[in-house]
Design an enzyme around this catalytic site. Structure first.
Site, short mmCIF file in Angstrom:
data_model
loop_
_atom_site.label_atom_id
_atom_site.label_comp_id
_atom_site.label_asym_id
_atom_site.label_seq_id
_atom_site.Cartn_x
_atom_site.Cartn_y
_atom_site.Cartn_z
NE ARG A 133 -12.97 12.47 18.03
CZ ARG A 133 -14.13 12.34 18.67
NH1 ARG A 133 -15.15 13.15 18.38
NH2 ARG A 133 -14.28 11.45 19.59
CB VAL A 134 -7.32 14.12 21.85
CG1 VAL A 134 -6.95 15.56 21.53
CG2 VAL A 134 -8.59 14.07 22.68
CG ASP A 135 -11.30 9.99 20.23
OD1 ASP A 135 -10.97 10.52 19.15
OD2 ASP A 135 -12.49 9.91 20.60
CG ASP A 136 -7.03 5.32 19.29
OD1 ASP A 136 -6.08 6.08 19.00
OD2 ASP A 136 -6.99 4.50 20.22
#
Ligand code: WTA
Length: 698
Positions: free
Chosen positions: A566-569
Site C-alpha cells: 500500500r502507498v496510502d495509510d
C-alpha cells in the site's frame, strides 16, 4: 535441460506474438530474446507449468492468453457478452453491455454493466446447476473446528435451505433493497444466508466475526439492516467465543444511535455451546432452529436488474470511518465466475478449498459466489489452520482430496516456520493448483509453498485484487505463463493496469510507480454506500481518468507485475486491511492517551504489524499496565486482529510547523533505520526525534 526445452516450446508460441493493441496498458511483452535472457539470471528464474498441466488447461499457452486478452481489450462488449450469455437472464441486457465514465472532470463517475438485464445470482448459483443435473453433487463440504466434525450439502439440499431462510426473511418484512447484517463464523449457515438474501434481492452485509461490538454497531448504524443474523457462540481453536454477547452489545449501541433492530436471528451452534446459557431478549431474538425448518423449501426468485445492489462490504480506508463498498449483481456475477474458472483452471472434478472467511471479500467472491456459479464442490472450514496442530490443512486436503488450495501468504509463512514435517506427513497428491491472496508473497514463501506443499508440481496463482475490484485483476493463468516467484504476473482478461508517476503520467516499460486501472471491468464496485463523494475522491480524483488502487507496483523488463504494498495509510496485517486512522482513533479514545500515530513495520509472519507511538496526557507515567490497557482499547474497538504489536512511548510526535505528523520519520524509527531519518530540520521541534530514539527500548 528440461527447462530449455519448455522455453523453446513457449518461444514458438510467443515469437508469433504480434504487437499488442494500443491503449491496452503494459501488456505482456515477452519475446524470444527477453525470455532467453530472463532464464539466465537468478532473480528471474522462471518456473514453468509442466507440459502435462498446460495441455489440459483452459489457457494452455502465452499465445492463447494473448489472443484472448487482446480480444477482451479491443472488443470488451463482445468478449463479455459472450461470457455473460452462459448465465441465466430472465431478460437480456440492453444493447450496450457497459458504459463508464471514470473522469471526474467529465461529470459523475459512473460504471454500469449489463444494465437492463434481469437476473438473480442465487438462481445462477443453485437452481441453474440443479436443473443442469448437478442436484446431487456436493456444493459445500463443512469441516468443523474440531477434527471428526463435518457435514455437507448437495446443490439440491443447499437450494432447499436457502429457500427456507429466504421465505423466513420475506415473512419478517425484508424486501428487495433492504439490508441484512450477517455476523456469523464459517458455518454452512453463512453462505446459506448470503444466498438467501441474494434470492430475495436483499443486500447482505457480512461483518467478519472477529470484529468487536463497536465495529459491528458502526456498520449496523451505517446500513440500517432490517434483520441481524448471528449464532450463539463459536469455537476457534481451543477457545469459545460468545458471538451473541458481542451482537447484544452492538445492538444496545445501535439502538442508542437511533437504529433499533427488531429481529435478531440466532443459529444455535451446538458444537460450541448449548442454547440455555445464551442471554436472550424476548421479542427480538429468535432461534434459527425453531423457525427456519418450518418454512417451505421452495421460494420464488426476486428478479433484479444487473445494476441492483448485491452486497455491501465494509473495508478500511485512510480515514477512521470504514467504507461500505457496494457491489451490484450482473457484472459481479459474470466476473467472479470467470476469474474463478480461469485463474484456478477449474474443472468439474475439482474439489476446491479457499481458507478465507466469508467476512472478507475473498470469502464472498471465492468461497461463495465464484465457485458455486461454476457448480464447484467447495470446502467451508470453521476452524483455525494450525489447530489441533500445524498439519491440519494437509489433513483436510487429504480427507477431501482437495485439488485447488487457495490461501494467504501469512499462513504459508507461519506453516513454513513450523517445519516441513507437518506437511510431508500427508500425501497431498490430489493437489493440482495453489493460490495466494491478500498481500505480496515473498519469493522464499512462494518457493516453500511450491516445493514443499505442491511437491514442485502445482502452479501458484498469486491473485492480486481488492474488495473494490470484486475479483482477480492481476493473476497468473496457471497453464499459460512461466511464473516468477513473488510476481502476480499479468492482467486478467479485460483489465488494463497502468503504472503512473506522481503526476499521474503513465510510465512505460520497466518501471515502478502507482498502480491504476484504465477503464472499467464487470466486477468493479459501483460506489461507497451513502458516500458517493468519498468514492470519487478516494479512487478517481488522485489520477485523472483512472481508478487508483492505493498500491505501488513495478513492472520488470519482461512485463511481469510486482506489487509492492500500500502507498496510502492502510496497513496490511496478515492480509487484513487496517487503516492507521482507525487504530489511532481507538488509542486516542483511551482516557490516558493524548495523541497517537500508527505506522506499519515489517513482520516475519504477518507481513506487516502495527507499531503505535503514543503520547500520554500530561503527568501520566508509563507503565506496563497502561500499555496493556491501550492495546485492549484497540481490541475492543476494532477487533483482536488490529492489536498493535508495539507501543512506543512518545513525549511528543515529529510534526511540521503546520502541525502535520511526519510519518516518514516515525516509520524509520519504528524499523530501526536511524541513519535514514533524512532531513529533520523542517520539524517544529527537532528534539522530538532524539527523545523518541532514546525511548526506543522502553
Ligand atoms: C493487497 C483482498 C500483493 C493489496 C483480496 C490490495 C495483494 C489489498 C495481493 C486489498 C497480492 C491483495 N499481491 N498484494 N496477490 N492481494 N493484496 O481489499 O495491497 O482485503 O490493495 O482484498 O491487499 O485488500 P482487500
Amino acid at each position: 535441460n528440461n527447462n530449455d526445452i519448455r522455453t523453446i516450446n513457449h518461444l514458438r508460441h510467443v515469437d508469433s506474438m504480434a504487437t499488442m493493441p494500443s491503449g491496452a496498458g503494459k501488456i505482456p511483452r515477452l519475446n524470444a530474446v527477453i525470455l532467453g535472457e530472463a532464464l539466465a539470471t537468478e532473480e528471474n528464474d522462471l518456473v514453468f507449468p509442466t507440459d502435462e498441466f498446460s495441455q489440459q488447461a483452459h489457457v494452455p499457452s502465452p499465445q492463447k492468453y494473448l489472443e484472448m486478452y487482446k480480444r477482451s481489450i479491443e472488443d470488451p462488449a463482445g468478449f463479455w457478452s459472450e461470457i455473460a450469455s452462459q448465465f441465466y437472464w430472465k431478460q437480456k441486457w440492453d444493447d450496450s453491455v457497459y458504459s463508464e465514465n471514470l473522469d471526474v472532470s467529465k461529470g459523475r463517475v459512473n460504471i454500469e454493466w449489463f444494465k437492463g438485464g434481469i437476473t438473480n445470482i442465487c438462481y445462477n448459483c443453485l437452481d441453474k446447476n440443479v436443473e443442469a443435473g448437478l442436484g446431487d453433487k456436493i456444493a459445500l463440504y463443512w469441516e468443523g473446528n474440531d477434527t471428526g466434525f463435518d457435514d455437507s450439502l448437495t446443490y439440491s439440499q443447499l437450494l432447499h435451505k436457502v429457500c427456507q431462510l429466504a421465505n423466513y426473511l420475506k415473512d419478517m418484512g425484508v424486501q428487495k433493497g433492504d439490508a441484512v447484517v450477517i455476523y456469523l463464523p464459517m458455518l454452512l449457515e453463512l453462505p446459506i444466508t448470503m444466498l438467501a438474501c441474494a434470492r430475495i434481492g436483499a443486500v447482505h452485509s457480512v461483518v467478519f466475526a472477529g470484529f468487536s461490538a463497536e465495529s459491528l454497531s458502526q456498520r449496523i448504524i451505517d446500513c440500517k439492516p432490517k434483520v441481524v443474523i448471528t449464532c450463539n457462540a463459536v469455537k476457534r481453536g481451543p477457545k469459545i467465543i460468545h458471538l451473541k454477547d458481542i451482537v447484544d452489545a452492538a445492538l444496545v449501541e445501535s439502538a442508542k444511535t437511533g437504529v433499533p433492530i427488531d429481529t435478531c436471528l440466532v443459529y444455535e451452534n451446538q458444537l460450541a455451546m448449548k442454547r440455555d446459557i445464551t442471554k436472550w431478549q424476548d421479542g427480538r431474538d429468535i432461534w434459527w432452529q425453531d423457525v427456519i425448518p418450518k418454512y417451505p423449501t421452495e421460494c420464488a426468485v426476486e428478479w433484479v436488474d444487473a445494476e441492483d445492489p448485491l452486497f455491501l462490504l465494509y473495508t478500511s480506508g485512510s480515514t477512521g470511518k470504514p467504507k461500505g463498498v457496494l457491489h451490484t449483481t450482473g457484472g459481479y456475477m459474470v466476473y467472479t465466475a470467470t476469474t474463478f474458472k480461469y485463474a484456478f483452471d477449474y474443472k468439474p472434478s475439482d474439489v476446491y478449498w479457499c481458507t478465507a472467511d466469508c467476512g472478507w471479500i475473498t470469502g464472498h467472491s471465492y468461497v461463495t459466489y465464484g465457485p458455486l456459479l461454476n457448480g464447484a464442490s467447495c470446502i467451508v472450514f470453521e476452524g483455525a489452520p494450525n489447530y489441533p496442530d500445524s498439519g491440519r490443512c494437509w489433513d483436510i486436503v487429504d480427507k477431501y482430496k482437495v485439488t485447488i488450495f487457495y490461501t494467504a501468504p501469512t499462513l504459508v509463512r507461519s506453516l513454513m516456520r513450523d517445519g516441513d514435517e507437518y506437511v510431508t506427513r500427508y500425501s497431498r497428491k490430489s493437489l493440482r493448483i495453489l493460490g495466494s491472496v491478500g498481500e505480496p508473497i515473498n519469493p522464499s514463501a512462494w518457493r516453500w509453498f511450491y516445493n514443499v506443499v505442491g511437491d514442485s508440481r502445482c502452479p501458484i496463482s498469486d491473485t492480486w485484487w481488492q474488495t473494490e475490484t470484486g475479483g482477480f485483476m492481476i493473476t497468473p493463468l496457471p497453464g499459460a505463463w512461466p511464473q516468477k516467484p513473488g510476481s502476480a504476473t499479468f492482467p486478467f482478461f479485460g483489465v488494463k493496469p497502468v503504472i503512473v508517476d506522481e503526476k499521474g503520467v503513465e510510465i512505460e516499460g520497466e518501471c515502478s510507480g502507482y498502480l491504476c486501472v484504465k477503464g472499467s471491468w464487470p466486477g468493479a464496485f459501483r460506489t461507497l454506500y451513502g458516500d458517493y463523494e468519498r468514492y470519487e475522491t478516494t479512487y478517481f480524483k488522485p489520477f485523472t481518468g483512472y481508478y487508483f488502487t492505493g498500491d505501488g507496483c513495478s513492472r520488470d523488463k519482461d512485463g511481469y507485475h510486482w506489487l509492492t504494498g500500500r502507498v496510502d495509510d492502510v496497513i496490511n496485517v496478515s492480509g487484513h486491511r487496517i487503516g492507521t486512522a482507525e487504530v489511532e482513533s481507538a488509542l486516542v479514545s483511551h482516557p490516558k492517551c493524548a495523541e497517537a500515530a500508527v505506522v506499519g513495520i515489517e513482520h516475519e509472519v504477518k507481513g506487516q504489524a502495527i507499531y503505535a507511538f503514543v503520547t500520554l496526557v500530561e503527568g501520566e507515567p508509563y507503565s506496563e499496565e497502561l500499555r496493556k490497557s491501550l492495546i485492549l482499547s484497540v481490541r475492543k474497538q476494532i477487533g483482536a486482529f488490529a492489536a498493535p504489536e508495539r507501543i512506543h512511548w512518545a513525549p511528543g510526535l515529529p510534526k511540521t510547523r503546520s502541525g502535520k505528523i511526519m510519518r516518514r520519520i516515525l516509520r524509520k524509527i519504528a524499523s530501526g533505520q536511524l541513519d535514514e531519518l533524512g532531513d529533520t530540520s523542517t520539524l517544529a521541534d527537532p528534539n522530538v526525534v532524539e527523545q523518541l530514539i532514546s525511548l526506543s527500548n522502553c
